[in-house]
Design an enzyme around this catalytic site. Structure first.
Site, PDB file in Angstrom:
ATOM      1  N   TYR A  25       0.843  -1.199   0.000  1.00 23.77           N
ATOM      2  CA  TYR A  25       0.000   0.000   0.000  1.00 23.77           C
ATOM      3  C   TYR A  25       0.876   1.245   0.000  1.00 23.77           C
ATOM      4  CZ  TYR A  25      -2.829  -3.132   3.092  1.00 23.77           C
ATOM      5  OH  TYR A  25      -3.483  -4.166   3.695  1.00 23.77           O
ATOM      6  N   HIS A  42      -9.944   1.604   3.378  1.00 22.21           N
ATOM      7  CA  HIS A  42      -9.414   2.419   4.481  1.00 22.21           C
ATOM      8  C   HIS A  42      -9.812   3.880   4.278  1.00 22.21           C
ATOM      9  CE1 HIS A  42      -5.943  -0.722   5.010  1.00 22.21           C
ATOM     10  NE2 HIS A  42      -7.096  -1.138   5.485  1.00 22.21           N
ATOM     11  N   ASN A  46      -3.017   0.547   8.833  1.00 19.45           N
ATOM     12  CA  ASN A  46      -4.461   0.298   8.782  1.00 19.45           C
ATOM     13  C   ASN A  46      -5.137   1.166   9.838  1.00 19.45           C
ATOM     14  OD1 ASN A  46      -2.688  -1.989   8.200  1.00 19.45           O
ATOM     15  ND2 ASN A  46      -4.535  -2.882   7.343  1.00 19.45           N
TER      16      ASN A  46
END
Ligand code: HEM
Length: 774
Positions: A632, A713, A751
């Site tokens: 990510y 997210h 996260n």
């Protein structure tokens, strides 16, 4: 298919229908029964009050078979056998004799146990009483037209579904004794006739209905399969604080506000999750326990297939519509926030950047993280760790316990940290919600969908919901100085704001054009159209790399974990909540700071899991040795998108994708991916299978399906400083606050659930300190 369960002392075969939280069950006389006795059964329904009426179709379809409808009226259940010749208003049907054996109505559920005689055959059909016939259910969310009358008409159902009722397993030798449950019951018999000739109108005019039916309430109080409120809700009770949404933001809010002595109501549009919240969705291998799929961390990978009722059906991204929200269905990764997460560069006001450590400390105290989730102290399924060491050490990475030094996020790796404890999913549900529930000044209601916030100019007066048990027409009022906390999430909160006349004009106009929603909008002069609700959203763009290595146990790609797990692992977990099932699939995480072509620093996060989602490769590979790295881009991402509502259903959706709108984000992520791939080439026996070596990395990223970039997210839709002020008050209102991921102005390093809860801690402290409240 139906399963056996017991309620009110009766052994039923039935289903718990999880979308609407309704229990359906049936029991039949022994197979030796003959004559009329062989043609009856006992049924039950236990129904959250949001559902105004429920129907059953004993032939599995609407037309030409015996239907039964029931609804609560005051303290009674009104019921009526029906028949329809097509998709039209079903009319009362003579023949069956229906007797209430037990019934109850309270503020959260209505329940009806009934005897249905002469119910196994009907005009033109019959059911298989010793097999597995298809039964169907329907529910209606709008009240029937004349609730006191069994012959009442009603609108078409809002949902329907089917199941296999295993009548072969539903015969009970104690059947006769079940007929005596309950005390003061009245028999009713519909003496009505039906016409099969009227197929053109929805109301049959050729039928005379003379119904002698009355209904009954028993003196028994019932225990339902799930409990919803700690305090009975009388209607309409005003509240100091109404919290919309039971996710991480809402649950922290619920606990802190109720601890401060405020009268608090939390409404959650979905139902229970873990066993302690009333959840009953226990995997077959854990039958007989209260360990639901939401309790067992190792069931995480099973969240994406089958009947995924926990995802919000009106959001075109994965959003958790159950108590705990996303934290009840995610992989459990849990990172303490960093200085960078709260920086001015990330959009935070100084009042937040200066004080956040105090609130993060409160969070850590309530919910410490663990990177070793099995209570026996042993790490399971960690074969990816040494492989990642071989990739990352040569790149200059250091190993560490990530949450011991949250700010160290450059060239660091470690075991994945979770919000699990005692081998179970823990999160805000087993902490904040658990303590809130003990307080008499706290109430909550499941299956309660907030449509809009009622306001008079800047003053919020209450919340409009579909739950008529909480107030007339579902309207829940505030106390005179009361406040609303919107915690419906990155998609739900914008949707509710639009429906309340708050947000860009184009979105409010969609609401105004919707005949159901429009009447709840304030007058146009009160619309707050300058607030950029839904703009500025971010989500981590993420790309998967798939490798094989002979040391890896891909855990059968997690496919059998729900229905047919490895027996030793299942047995170990059942015995002591230890082993593979005490953890979820992510095993290793790593971070690295990367300079972008625009000179800006962006962080890269990696999450390593045994198994894979999908593999595209030109080469054969050993599926039992696959692991994946999800890479990510996090803090520093510059791309932003937009969330809005879809015109027809008013569901929340992505209007502009937030990934790679800035090419610098893509270039930075490609750079990071290339570094990993380059280092991986030097690890013996490690093979990159996706992208395979017929595909360049650049092509792989360029052709990556946009929705696969989604990491769920989402932040930013109601950014602090833009939509809400530094006290999380919605600009232009005097008592509407937002406490969820949507106020976070920029992506976090990891996260986001940890950050969401820390933000809620700080936000609620601000809100409580703010003058003028209850
Ligand atoms: C005003 C009353 C009603 C109207 C106008 C109505 C209309 C319809 C329509 C149009 C469908 C097809 C929906 C689709 O395929 O998407 C349908 C399906 C269905 N209805 Fe109804 N309905 C009514 C009442 C009822 C009641 C009271 C029951 C049961 C007690 C029922 C049971 C079903 C079932 C099981 C289905 C799905 C299976 C099938 O298509 O036959 N309906 N209904």
């Amino acid at each position: 298919q139906s399963v056996a369960y017991t309620d009110s002392g009766i052994n039923f075969q039935g289903i718990f229908e999880t979308t609407h939280g309704i229990q359906y069950g049936f029991v039949f006389p022994p197979t030796t029964a003959t004559g009329a006795t062989a043609q009856e059964f006992i049924g039950e329904i236990i129904v959250p009050v949001v559902n105004q009426w429920v129907g059953l179709a004993f032939g599995g379809q609407m037309a030409d078979n015996l239907l039964m409808v029931a609804w609560p009226n005051a303290n009674n259940i009104v019921f009526s056998p029906r028949y329809a010749t097509g998709y039209i208003q079903p009319t009362p049907y003579a023949g069956p004799t229906v007797t209430t054996l037990e019934s109850s109505v309270n503020s959260t559920y209505w329940k009806w146990i009934f005897r249905c005689q002469n119910c196994t055959t009907w005009d033109g059909g019959s059911m298989d009483t010793n097999g597995g016939p298809v039964f169907a259910w329907v529910i209606g969310l709008s009240p029937v037209f004349t609730p006191s009358s069994p012959a009442s008409d009603f609108n078409e159902h809002d949902d329907f579904g089917f199941w296999g009722e295993i009548t072969a397993d539903a015969h009970d030798p104690n059947y006769a004794s079940y007929l005596n449950i309950g005390s003061s019951t009245t028999t009713s018999k519909s003496s009505t006739t039906t016409s099969k000739s009227s197929t053109t109108t929805s109301k049959s005019s050729t039928t005379t209905t003379t119904t002698t039916t009355t209904t009954t309430s028993s003196t028994k109080t019932t225990t339902s399969t799930t409990s919803t409120t700690t305090t009975p809700l009388t209607s309409p009770t005003p509240y100091d604080y109404i919290i919309i949404g039971g996710g991480p933001g809402g649950l922290v809010s619920a606990d802190r506000l109720s601890a401060a002595g405020k009268k608090v109501l939390l409404v959650e549009r979905g139902g229970p999750s873990t066993g302690e919240t009333g959840g009953t969705d226990v995997p077959p291998w854990a039958n007989g326990t209260s360990l639901t799929r939401f309790d067992i961390p190792g069931e995480f990978q099973a969240m994406f297939s089958g009947n995924t009722y926990w995802f919000c059906k009106d959001v075109n991204s994965f959003a958790g519509c159950l108590v705990g929200g996303g934290s009840s269905i995610n992989g459990g990764l849990y990172w303490y926030p960093t200085d960078a997460d709260y920086s001015a560069a990330n959009g935070w006001p100084t009042s937040w950047t200066n004080n956040f450590n105090t609130y993060t400390a409160l969070l850590k105290n309530r919910l410490p993280s663990t990177d070793n989730p099995s209570p026996d102290g042993i790490r399971y399924l960690e074969q990816t760790y040494p492989v990642m060491q071989s990739i990352l050490n040569p790149m200059g990475y250091q190993a560490g316990t990530i949450n011991n030094n949250p700010n160290f996020k450059d060239h660091v790796y470690g075991y994945s940290a979770y919000n699990f404890q005692e081998g179970k999913r823990w999160g805000p549900v087993a902490t904040y919600f658990r303590t809130a529930k003990t307080r008499p000044n706290f109430s909550y209601a499941y299956w309660t969908y907030a449509t809009s916030i009622a306001r008079n100019g800047s003053l919020i007066t209450g919340v409009q919901t579909n739950n008529t048990a909480l107030g007339p027409n579902g309207f829940i009022p505030l106390t005179p100085k009361g406040r609303v906390i919107l915690s419906a999430g990155s998609f739900g909160s914008p949707r509710i704001l639009f429906q309340s006349g708050i947000g860009p004009l184009d979105q409010i106009q969609l609401v105004a054009a919707n005949p159901t929603a429009a009447p709840f909008l304030p007058p146009q002069s009160q619309w707050l159209t300058t607030l950029p609700v839904g703009y500025n959203v971010q989500d981590n763009p993420s790309i998967n790399l798939m490798f094989t290595h002979p040391s890896i146990d891909a855990y059968d790609n997690w496919a059998p974990i729900l229905d047919d797990p490895r027996p030793a692992d299942a047995a170990q977990y059942l015995k002591s909540q230890t082993g593979v099932f005490a953890g979820s699939s992510p095993k290793v995480n790593f971070w690295q700071a990367l300079g972008g072509p625009d000179g800006k620093t962006r962080y890269m996060q990696g999450t390593v899991r045994p198994g894979f989602d999908s593999v595209t490769t030109a080469y054969p590979y050993n599926a039992s040795q696959v692991f994946s790295i999800t890479v990510y881009l996090s803090t520093g991402v510059t791309s932003r998108g937009r969330i809005g509502i879809s015109s027809s259903q008013l569901g929340a959706s992505i209007l502009t994708n937030p990934w790679f709108t800035d090419p610098n984000d893509k270039a930075t992520l490609v750079n990071g991916l290339q570094q990993i791939i380059n280092s991986a080439k030097n690890v013996p026996q490690l093979t990159l299978i996706t992208p395979d070596n017929t595909t360049t990395l650049q092509d792989y990223v360029d052709n990556y399906p946009p929705t696969s970039l989604n990491s769920n997210h989402w932040v930013g839709a109601n950014s602090i400083g833009k939509v809400v002020d530094s006290n999380l008050l919605v600009n232009g209102t005097s008592n509407l606050f937002i406490v969820d991921a949507s106020v976070i102005p920029s992506l976090a390093t990891g996260n986001p659930q940890g950050l969401v809860m820390a933000v809620a801690e700080q936000g609620i402290a601000n809100i409580l300190a703010l003058a003028g409240g209850p």
